[in-house]
Design a protein around this motif. Sequence first.
Motif, PDB file in Angstrom:
ATOM      1  N   ILE A  89      98.886  29.831  48.087  1.00 31.78           N
ATOM      2  CA  ILE A  89      97.529  30.308  47.739  1.00 31.78           C
ATOM      3  C   ILE A  89      96.873  29.334  46.755  1.00 31.78           C
ATOM      4  CG2 ILE A  89      96.239  32.111  46.501  1.00 31.78           C
ATOM      5  CD1 ILE A  89      98.390  34.111  47.691  1.00 31.78           C
ATOM      6  N   ARG A  90      97.643  28.909  45.749  1.00 32.32           N
ATOM      7  CA  ARG A  90      97.092  27.956  44.767  1.00 32.32           C
ATOM      8  C   ARG A  90      96.729  26.627  45.435  1.00 32.32           C
ATOM      9  NH1 ARG A  90     100.514  31.100  41.041  1.00 32.32           N
ATOM     10  NH2 ARG A  90     102.427  30.087  41.772  1.00 32.32           N
ATOM     11  N   GLN A  91      97.562  26.220  46.379  1.00 35.06           N
ATOM     12  CA  GLN A  91      97.322  24.980  47.129  1.00 35.06           C
ATOM     13  C   GLN A  91      96.032  25.115  47.960  1.00 35.06           C
ATOM     14  OE1 GLN A  91     100.561  24.187  49.841  1.00 35.06           O
ATOM     15  NE2 GLN A  91      99.503  22.497  50.830  1.00 35.06           N
ATOM     16  N   MET A  92      95.880  26.244  48.651  1.00 33.61           N
ATOM     17  CA  MET A  92      94.679  26.466  49.469  1.00 33.61           C
ATOM     18  C   MET A  92      93.428  26.511  48.596  1.00 33.61           C
ATOM     19  SD  MET A  92      95.811  29.186  52.400  1.00 33.61           S
ATOM     20  CE  MET A  92      94.283  28.945  53.295  1.00 33.61           C
ATOM     21  N   HIS A  93      93.543  27.141  47.432  1.00 35.50           N
ATOM     22  CA  HIS A  93      92.410  27.230  46.505  1.00 35.50           C
ATOM     23  C   HIS A  93      91.995  25.828  46.055  1.00 35.50           C
ATOM     24  CE1 HIS A  93      89.724  28.577  43.438  1.00 35.50           C
ATOM     25  NE2 HIS A  93      90.539  28.381  42.416  1.00 35.50           N
ATOM     26  N   ALA A 112      98.141  35.054  42.112  1.00 37.49           N
ATOM     27  CA  ALA A 112      98.351  33.604  42.176  1.00 37.49           C
ATOM     28  C   ALA A 112      97.354  32.847  41.307  1.00 37.49           C
ATOM     29  CB  ALA A 112      98.241  33.121  43.616  1.00 37.49           C
ATOM     30  N   LEU A 113      96.139  33.399  41.190  1.00 38.90           N
ATOM     31  CA  LEU A 113      95.073  32.667  40.511  1.00 38.90           C
ATOM     32  C   LEU A 113      94.768  33.205  39.117  1.00 38.90           C
ATOM     33  CD1 LEU A 113      92.780  32.081  43.620  1.00 38.90           C
ATOM     34  CD2 LEU A 113      94.585  30.611  42.697  1.00 38.90           C
ATOM     35  N   GLY A 114      95.709  34.001  38.563  1.00 37.97           N
ATOM     36  CA  GLY A 114      95.599  34.397  37.166  1.00 37.97           C
ATOM     37  C   GLY A 114      95.131  35.816  36.912  1.00 37.97           C
ATOM     38  N   GLY A 115      94.951  36.617  37.974  1.00 34.46           N
ATOM     39  CA  GLY A 115      94.593  38.018  37.797  1.00 34.46           C
ATOM     40  C   GLY A 115      95.835  38.859  37.527  1.00 34.46           C
ATOM     41  N   LYS A 162      90.017  34.469  36.977  1.00 31.11           N
ATOM     42  CA  LYS A 162      88.852  33.795  36.394  1.00 31.11           C
ATOM     43  C   LYS A 162      87.982  33.235  37.532  1.00 31.11           C
ATOM     44  CE  LYS A 162      87.669  30.472  32.826  1.00 31.11           C
ATOM     45  NZ  LYS A 162      87.702  29.051  32.758  1.00 31.11           N
ATOM     46  N   GLY A 163      86.679  33.444  37.408  1.00 35.09           N
ATOM     47  CA  GLY A 163      85.761  32.896  38.411  1.00 35.09           C
ATOM     48  C   GLY A 163      85.578  33.780  39.629  1.00 35.09           C
ATOM     49  N   ALA A 164      86.290  34.919  39.677  1.00 39.32           N
ATOM     50  CA  ALA A 164      86.150  35.819  40.822  1.00 39.32           C
ATOM     51  C   ALA A 164      84.926  36.715  40.641  1.00 39.32           C
ATOM     52  CB  ALA A 164      87.399  36.681  40.969  1.00 39.32           C
ATOM     53  N   GLN A 165      84.255  36.992  41.749  1.00 39.84           N
ATOM     54  CA  GLN A 165      83.076  37.874  41.727  1.00 39.84           C
ATOM     55  C   GLN A 165      83.409  39.120  42.550  1.00 39.84           C
ATOM     56  OE1 GLN A 165      79.661  36.208  43.737  1.00 39.84           O
ATOM     57  NE2 GLN A 165      78.335  37.910  43.178  1.00 39.84           N
ATOM     58  N   PRO A 166      83.209  40.319  41.995  1.00 41.98           N
ATOM     59  CA  PRO A 166      83.484  41.527  42.771  1.00 41.98           C
ATOM     60  C   PRO A 166      82.644  41.568  44.051  1.00 41.98           C
ATOM     61  CG  PRO A 166      83.157  42.087  40.460  1.00 41.98           C
ATOM     62  CD  PRO A 166      82.757  40.650  40.628  1.00 41.98           C
TER      63      PRO A 166
END
Length: 252
Positions: A89-93, A112-115, A162-166
């Motif tokens: 997931i981190r690689q794809m991001h 994977a992205l810090g949530g 971080k950086g995610a939008q609902p």
Amino acid sequence: MHMGSLNMRFAILMTNTDESAFAHRHPKDGEKFTALIQMARPEWRFDVYAVKDGVFPENIGFYDGAMITGSPASTRSGAPWVAQLLDVIRQMHAMRLPLFGACFGHQAIALALGGEVDNLPGGWVHGRTENQLVARPEWASDLPEVVSIYGSHVEYVRTLPKGAQPLMSRADHTTGFMIGDHIATSQHHPEMTHAFICALTEELRQQMGPEVYARAQESLAQEVDQPALAEAIARFFEAASANRGRPADPSP
């Protein structure tokens, strides 16, 4: 990346660890997600990888995008295949490769992205769920204000990365989010058919207890927005693919 949307090919990262007799009587998740998207784009092709058995694509960059399925497993289990999936997931991001996650997939992307993922405070949610659309990207333009999707979960994303939008919300938590234009998620299951959720409800009846069962049964009398969701997810992948060639927005 393929030109145009006609020849698009996707990896389905299958996380469902259920190998029970029930699971073998019903279509596997790879088939369910293929059928879902092919409702909207019958020409698209899908390769299924049983990541729950440690089977991963050799090169995820070969694909136009990927989908991560649901699972009774926990994203917090610490299982080696889960750790490997979080790395992918981190690689794809980092590659801005289009990625859609449902249920376990939604939680895995967040983790994977810090949530943060936690147990659902109100306990088990099962059946038809109503989700308020709180953002309307272009690809979701045809979705209703309140999106109905079948769901079954006891864990949820407590804190977004971080950086995610609902994207969608229900009760007091986010049930779908976006990151950039290349990640979209749903806590619930757009791939589930009415026949399958009805069968699953009976299968889990003892586990969920009489109250959750009664609520689930009542909820299943109404339709969900499956065709609209299939079209929205297909448009998400098309938009994300088109944007991949453009430079990323500079960070503020």
